[in-house]
Design a protein around this motif. Structure first.
Motif, mmCIF file in Angstrom:
data_model
loop_
_atom_site.group_PDB
_atom_site.id
_atom_site.type_symbol
_atom_site.label_atom_id
_atom_site.label_comp_id
_atom_site.label_asym_id
_atom_site.label_seq_id
_atom_site.Cartn_x
_atom_site.Cartn_y
_atom_site.Cartn_z
ATOM 1 N N THR A 54 1.006 -1.201 0.221
ATOM 2 C CA THR A 54 0.107 0.027 0.188
ATOM 3 C C THR A 54 0.716 1.227 -0.018
ATOM 4 N N GLY A 55 0.233 2.346 -0.644
ATOM 5 C CA GLY A 55 0.875 3.463 -0.519
ATOM 6 C C GLY A 55 2.135 3.594 -1.926
ATOM 7 N N ARG A 56 3.211 5.053 -2.021
ATOM 8 C CA ARG A 56 3.173 4.968 -3.298
ATOM 9 C C ARG A 56 5.102 5.350 -2.899
ATOM 10 N N VAL A 57 5.792 5.349 -3.980
ATOM 11 C CA VAL A 57 6.627 5.946 -3.353
ATOM 12 C C VAL A 57 7.434 6.912 -4.587
ATOM 13 N N SER A 58 7.726 7.979 -5.274
ATOM 14 C CA SER A 58 8.356 8.743 -5.914
ATOM 15 C C SER A 58 9.505 9.328 -5.411
ATOM 16 N N TRP A 59 10.056 9.955 -7.066
ATOM 17 C CA TRP A 59 11.383 10.454 -6.769
ATOM 18 C C TRP A 59 10.713 11.910 -7.774
ATOM 19 N N GLY A 60 10.538 12.959 -7.228
ATOM 20 C CA GLY A 60 10.227 14.142 -8.236
ATOM 21 C C GLY A 60 8.924 13.672 -8.688
ATOM 22 N N GLU A 61 8.667 14.424 -10.020
ATOM 23 C CA GLU A 61 7.453 13.882 -9.665
ATOM 24 C C GLU A 61 7.010 12.577 -10.257
ATOM 25 N N THR A 62 7.870 11.792 -10.832
ATOM 26 C CA THR A 62 8.004 10.512 -11.041
ATOM 27 C C THR A 62 7.721 9.592 -9.785
ATOM 28 N N GLU A 63 6.091 8.619 -10.359
ATOM 29 C CA GLU A 63 5.672 7.742 -9.045
ATOM 30 C C GLU A 63 6.293 6.327 -9.452
ATOM 31 N N ILE A 64 7.756 6.229 -8.927
ATOM 32 C CA ILE A 64 8.219 5.037 -9.347
ATOM 33 C C ILE A 64 7.623 3.998 -9.136
ATOM 34 N N SER A 65 6.717 3.801 -7.912
ATOM 35 C CA SER A 65 6.314 2.120 -7.720
ATOM 36 C C SER A 65 4.449 2.311 -8.843
#
Length: 220
Positions: A54-65
């Protein structure tokens, strides 16, 4: 963000529970906690090697997950330098070939400038005979090669999992300093999981990963 797995009996259990974690660009963060507390799992989540339950992982504007596996691979190639406990070196390649290997994923050949830069990075890591195959190196030497490969392309983010674990105290301190210096030179975000107190002391921030209970773990 949570990460769940299923045990041998088929019952789910919580591996990691991170309510929220924001890492400023260029920050140096040391992850500390007992073995099995989830430090490596957190690094794998950040790298997009696994995705959260659950949830998300982001780098800047990029949602990696939310990226496809192929796009996560491309994101890692363009953004990350990684040093994990399994070094993932190619035993048949020499030291220089392993350090420059990521360059071959995006170009036909390694150019003279890239080779010279790789030699400079290798020398700073105490690696001199670059023609030696990594398959015959000691584990400590392999660790140096892995670190050199991770920092060679001056990535935007460096993830390191116990990067000094195979080194004696003197060499661990030297390589830890080089890892931090390389991150500073590149302006890279550095996230390092380690039990090495000297390396943790080099980090501007430290994050404790604690085992909250047999079925839930969280970052504090």
């Amino acid at each position: 963000m949570t990460l769940d797995h299923r045990g041998g009996d088929g019952r789910p259990f919580r591996v990691l529970d991170v309510p929220e974690l924001t890492v400023p660009s260029g920050a140096h963060i040391g992850l500390r906690g007992p073995s099995g507390s989830g430090k490596t799992s957190l690094l794998h989540l950040i790298a997009g090697l696994i995705v959260p339950s659950t949830g998300r992982v982001s780098w800047g504007e990029t949602e990696i997950s939310s990226l496809s596996p192929g796009n996560r691979d491309r994101w890692r190639l363009s953004t990350l330098g990684s040093v994990f406990q399994d070094f993932h070196l190619i035993p048949e390649l020499d030291i220089l070939g392993n350090i420059t290997l990521p360059t071959t994923f995006s170009s036909w050949r390694v150019g003279p400038a890239e080779r010279e830069h790789a030699k400079t990075v290798a020398a700073r890591m105490g690696l001199t005979d670059l023609r030696r195959r990594t398959g015959v190196l000691s584990r400590g030497e392999q660790q140096r090669v892995a670190i050199a490969r991770a920092v060679c392309r001056q990535p935007a983010m460096i993830l390191a999992d116990e990067p000094t674990a195979s080194l004696d105290a003197a060499h661990a301190d030297e390589v830890g300093a080089l890892l931090v210096d390389a991150a500073v030179e590149a302006g890279a975000t550095l996230i390092c999981a380690t039990h090495d107190a000297a390396l943790l002391a080099r980090m501007k921030h430290r994050l404790d990963i604690k085992a909250a209970s047999p079925i839930a773990k969280q970052a504090a």
